[in-house]
Structures are given as C-alpha cells and as structure tokens.
Design an enzyme around this catalytic site. Sequence first.
Site, PDB file in Angstrom:
ATOM      1  N   CYS A 123       0.819  -1.222   0.000  1.00 36.16           N
ATOM      2  CA  CYS A 123       0.000   0.000   0.000  1.00 36.16           C
ATOM      3  C   CYS A 123       0.850   1.269   0.000  1.00 36.16           C
ATOM      4  O   CYS A 123       0.371   2.342  -0.361  1.00 36.16           O
ATOM      5  CB  CYS A 123      -0.944   0.007   1.198  1.00 36.16           C
ATOM      6  SG  CYS A 123      -1.954  -1.462   1.299  1.00 36.16           S
ATOM      7  N   HIS A 264      -3.532   6.910   2.212  1.00 36.73           N
ATOM      8  CA  HIS A 264      -3.973   5.617   1.695  1.00 36.73           C
ATOM      9  C   HIS A 264      -5.316   5.298   2.352  1.00 36.73           C
ATOM     10  O   HIS A 264      -5.504   5.501   3.557  1.00 36.73           O
ATOM     11  CB  HIS A 264      -2.922   4.555   2.040  1.00 36.73           C
ATOM     12  CG  HIS A 264      -3.413   3.162   1.840  1.00 36.73           C
ATOM     13  ND1 HIS A 264      -4.080   2.779   0.693  1.00 36.73           N
ATOM     14  CD2 HIS A 264      -3.369   2.060   2.632  1.00 36.73           C
ATOM     15  CE1 HIS A 264      -4.412   1.500   0.798  1.00 36.73           C
ATOM     16  NE2 HIS A 264      -3.989   1.049   1.970  1.00 36.73           N
ATOM     17  N   ASN A 294     -10.324  -0.444  -0.169  1.00 37.56           N
ATOM     18  CA  ASN A 294      -8.862  -0.338  -0.121  1.00 37.56           C
ATOM     19  C   ASN A 294      -8.288  -0.846  -1.441  1.00 37.56           C
ATOM     20  O   ASN A 294      -8.400  -2.030  -1.751  1.00 37.56           O
ATOM     21  CB  ASN A 294      -8.354  -1.175   1.070  1.00 37.56           C
ATOM     22  CG  ASN A 294      -6.845  -1.191   1.199  1.00 37.56           C
ATOM     23  OD1 ASN A 294      -6.116  -0.842   0.281  1.00 37.56           O
ATOM     24  ND2 ASN A 294      -6.367  -1.622   2.355  1.00 37.56           N
TER      25      ASN A 294
HETATM   26  C1  LIG Z   1     -10.498  -5.532   9.642  1.00 37.90           C
HETATM   27  C2  LIG Z   1     -11.165  -4.452  10.484  1.00 37.90           C
HETATM   28  C3  LIG Z   1     -12.195  -3.699   9.654  1.00 37.90           C
HETATM   29  C4  LIG Z   1     -11.901  -5.129  11.645  1.00 37.90           C
HETATM   30  O1  LIG Z   1     -12.537  -4.122  12.433  1.00 37.90           O
HETATM   31  P1  LIG Z   1     -12.425  -4.189  14.031  1.00 37.90           P
HETATM   32  O2  LIG Z   1     -13.237  -3.083  14.567  1.00 37.90           O
HETATM   33  O3  LIG Z   1     -10.954  -4.203  14.351  1.00 37.90           O
HETATM   34  O4  LIG Z   1     -13.122  -5.535  14.332  1.00 37.90           O
HETATM   35  P2  LIG Z   1     -12.529  -6.818  15.090  1.00 37.90           P
HETATM   36  O5  LIG Z   1     -11.498  -7.490  14.256  1.00 37.90           O
HETATM   37  O6  LIG Z   1     -12.156  -6.378  16.477  1.00 37.90           O
HETATM   38  O7  LIG Z   1     -13.809  -7.753  15.156  1.00 37.90           O
HETATM   39  C5  LIG Z   1     -14.945  -7.414  15.932  1.00 37.90           C
HETATM   40  C6  LIG Z   1     -15.992  -8.498  15.764  1.00 37.90           C
HETATM   41  O8  LIG Z   1     -16.585  -8.398  14.459  1.00 37.90           O
HETATM   42  C7  LIG Z   1     -16.513  -9.662  13.793  1.00 37.90           C
HETATM   43  N1  LIG Z   1     -16.349  -9.431  12.351  1.00 37.90           N
HETATM   44  C8  LIG Z   1     -15.199  -9.402  11.638  1.00 37.90           C
HETATM   45  N2  LIG Z   1     -15.464  -9.141  10.349  1.00 37.90           N
HETATM   46  C9  LIG Z   1     -16.803  -9.012  10.252  1.00 37.90           C
HETATM   47  C10 LIG Z   1     -17.678  -8.743   9.190  1.00 37.90           C
HETATM   48  N3  LIG Z   1     -17.238  -8.550   7.924  1.00 37.90           N
HETATM   49  N4  LIG Z   1     -19.001  -8.646   9.445  1.00 37.90           N
HETATM   50  C11 LIG Z   1     -19.478  -8.813  10.683  1.00 37.90           C
HETATM   51  N5  LIG Z   1     -18.691  -9.093  11.734  1.00 37.90           N
HETATM   52  C12 LIG Z   1     -17.388  -9.179  11.523  1.00 37.90           C
HETATM   53  C13 LIG Z   1     -15.331 -10.348  14.407  1.00 37.90           C
HETATM   54  O9  LIG Z   1     -15.449 -11.752  14.244  1.00 37.90           O
HETATM   55  C14 LIG Z   1     -15.426  -9.922  15.845  1.00 37.90           C
HETATM   56  O10 LIG Z   1     -16.385 -10.722  16.495  1.00 37.90           O
HETATM   57  P3  LIG Z   1     -16.151 -11.203  18.009  1.00 37.90           P
HETATM   58  O11 LIG Z   1     -16.095  -9.927  18.824  1.00 37.90           O
HETATM   59  O12 LIG Z   1     -17.345 -12.039  18.273  1.00 37.90           O
HETATM   60  O13 LIG Z   1     -14.842 -11.916  17.995  1.00 37.90           O
HETATM   61  C15 LIG Z   1     -10.108  -3.442  11.062  1.00 37.90           C
HETATM   62  O14 LIG Z   1      -9.343  -4.078  12.049  1.00 37.90           O
HETATM   63  C16 LIG Z   1      -9.196  -2.918   9.980  1.00 37.90           C
HETATM   64  O15 LIG Z   1      -9.602  -2.171   9.123  1.00 37.90           O
HETATM   65  N6  LIG Z   1      -7.890  -3.274  10.052  1.00 37.90           N
HETATM   66  C17 LIG Z   1      -6.916  -2.900   9.079  1.00 37.90           C
HETATM   67  C18 LIG Z   1      -7.268  -3.401   7.723  1.00 37.90           C
HETATM   68  C19 LIG Z   1      -6.101  -3.866   6.911  1.00 37.90           C
HETATM   69  O16 LIG Z   1      -5.356  -4.716   7.303  1.00 37.90           O
HETATM   70  N7  LIG Z   1      -5.954  -3.305   5.724  1.00 37.90           N
HETATM   71  C20 LIG Z   1      -4.962  -3.704   4.815  1.00 37.90           C
HETATM   72  C21 LIG Z   1      -3.658  -3.017   4.982  1.00 37.90           C
HETATM   73  S1  LIG Z   1      -3.606  -1.309   4.793  1.00 37.90           S
END
Ligand SMILES: CC(C)(COP(=O)(O)OP(=O)(O)OC[C@H]1O[C@@H](n2cnc3c(N)ncnc32)[C@H](O)[C@@H]1OP(=O)(O)O)[C@@H](O)C(=O)NCCC(=O)NCCS
Length: 337
Positions: A123, A264, A294
Amino acid sequence: MKEPNKQSAPRYRAVITGYGSFMPAKILTNDQLANMVETSDEWITARTGIKERRITTDKETTALLATEAARRALEETDCKPEQLDVIIVATITPEMVFPSTASFVQSALNARNAAVFDLAAACSGFIYGVSIVQQFIESGRYQNAIVIGAETLTKITNYQDRTSCILFGDGAGAVVLQAAGDGRKGVLYSTIAADGEQWKALNCQAYGSRHPSHKELDDPNKIFMEIHGRIVYQQAVRRIVESVTDCLEHCHLAVDDVTMVISHQMNQRIIESAAKRLNLPPEKVYINIDKYGNTSAASVPIAFDECVREGKIKRGDIVIFVAFGAGLTWGANVIEF
Ligand SMILES: CC(C)(COP(=O)(O)OP(=O)(O)OC[C@H]1O[C@@H](n2cnc3c(N)ncnc32)[C@H](O)[C@@H]1OP(=O)(O)O)[C@@H](O)C(=O)NCCC(=O)NCCS
C-alpha cells in the site's frame, strides 16, 4: 513557510504535471457481500466507511488498468510517451511473476525509451515510487517519469473470509513527474520506512520461492491475502501520524499551510483517528473509501486525481501523500502542486 532543511536546493525539481485514474466499471456493494459471507452493510459501513468497491472482470488485468490511468495522466501534459525516461508500477498484484507490469505498460503506450520496473512496497508503493522519481529528477538523471499505482486485489481476495473480503477493491492511478528548473518546487520531501519483522501482519504466500507453483500448498488459503486487522489498525494509525509529523517538521510547515492530506484509504476510522491526533480538520483529509474500498498502491493517486478534478487542490497548494501497508512499510511525500 521556509524552504525544507537541505544543504542546497536542487537545480531540478520533480513537479507533478499530469494525473489520472481508471476504475473498473463493475461494482460490488456491501449488500451483495452480505449474500456471500455473514456480514451486513451496517457492520461494514460502521467499522470501515466502505459502501462499495470496484471489481475487475477476468479480462481486466493490472496492466490494463495501469495503462489506462497512465494514458489519462499523460493527456494532462505535453509529455509524449516516447519522452518518458522511466515507468514505475507500484503493485502487489502484478500482471504475472515476470516480466514486470511496467513492461506491458511501456509496450501499450509505445514508450520505447523508458526504463521500466515494478515496485513491491504494497500500500506504500506509490509513496516509495514518488520518492524514487524525486531522486532521479533532482540528480539530473531523468526528466520525465510516470509513477502508477495499480491493483487487482479482488483476484487474491478470499471471499469466504469476512474479515478481509469486505475491505478490498481494484483500480489504478498515475502521476507524471517532470523536471522543472523554473522555480516550481514540486516534491519538497519524501520519507519512506519499513519493519520487515512484522511481515506476517499482511501477506499473500503462494507461488513465490517459499511456496512454488509446482508444489502443493499445505493450506489452500495461501493463494489469498491474509490480514491481521487489529495489528494493522494500531500500527497504521501510529505510522501515519509519525510520517506526517516528520513531513511537517522537516518542511517547517504548520497544519494551516497544508491544503490536503491524501492518505492511503485502508479504513475510514484509521484515517480519522490519525487525523485527530494530528489536529487535522476533516476538510483537509480526503476520503473516498466509501466508493472504492482499499485499493492498496492505487488509492493515493486515485484520490489525488479526484481531488484535483473536484477543485479541492489547486496549483501551488501544499499536499501530503501518506500511506501504510504490508512489509510493513510506510511513508509520505510533501508536494507543492
Ligand atoms: C479488519 C477491520 C475492519 C476489523 O474491524 P475491528 O473493529 O478491528 O473488528 P474486530 O477485528 O475487532 O472484530 C470485531 C468483531 O466483528 C466480527 N467481524 C469481523 N469481520 C466481520 C464482518 N465482515 N461482518 C461482521 N462481523 C465481523 C469479528 O469476528 C469480531 O467478532 P467477536 O467480537 O465475536 O470476535 C479493522 O481491524 C481494519 O480495518 N484493520 C486494518 C485493515 C487492513 O489490514 N488493511 C490492509 C492493509 S492497509
């Protein structure tokens, strides 16, 4: 604003003369994703800011997207394809293992005098590319360059993994950078960095030398991207804040001097959280993740192109590009547009 900390100002500056982007026409909405995995429009919107993303068809490849974005960027300039000295394509979804995606772009544009290569900084690839071209131009080596960020991430997305498949989209953006010795300043500063120890946070392992194509994969999911979202989230906020702070300090700029920060687009919450720590008001932070998700290396040049065409950035404005991604990698460029 003072001149950046430099021993002596370079004779030639790398000025952005052209900008362009190309998005595939096909849209994948959150509601459509909710029919594929257990998720909902509400969850995706609240946690990421994404409403829909563009996805390529089988016939739309990374080189095709890159070439169209490059054509549009070149149309804004007086630079002919044969005058290009170098073409850099920043991508983690190349046309093939080799030759480079940039080779296909060179051929399609008939830019026969250009040196070409791909740049794999995920990225942050576009930021790395602009930093490299800044050096090429300031050293006097090259006059005309194009940096393209192009991705077809949906081709390596696991549509059974709800934690990752909601995030990614396809697209391409490009800028033409040309040497100017007429007082225009262009790229004022670039900072690029990495932490290879954390490579596992974001990866796609198949078909490199560790898992060559002639050997069966121990885990079929290795052909797809794997992300550890929470680690990425925390690191991304930290590194974006660090990179922008470095830019402001190095160039003796205050937040008020900056017209727009183009980050980004990885998650609206990450961008807003970093902006808050930097005391950046919302109108100085461009967000289009709602439309495209993204798009990795493509997201900054796509957002820049939109911003300029929407009149949000004008000639002479100070703009900061900033990104964070797999590697881990991060970095920023300060531009006087
Ligand atoms: C991936 C991302 C959106 C997850 O959001 P978050 O607020 O951190 O959510 P969490 O991972 O803590 O998950 C919270 C809950 O939602 C659930 N969940 C995950 N994806 C889900 C989806 N698509 N729909 C519904 N629920 C979902 C999880 O299982 C978790 O459930 P639990 O509490 O029962 O375990 C966020 O962490 C993110 O954007 N990270 C960076 C993304 C990335 O790597 N980008 C690429 C590089 S730049």
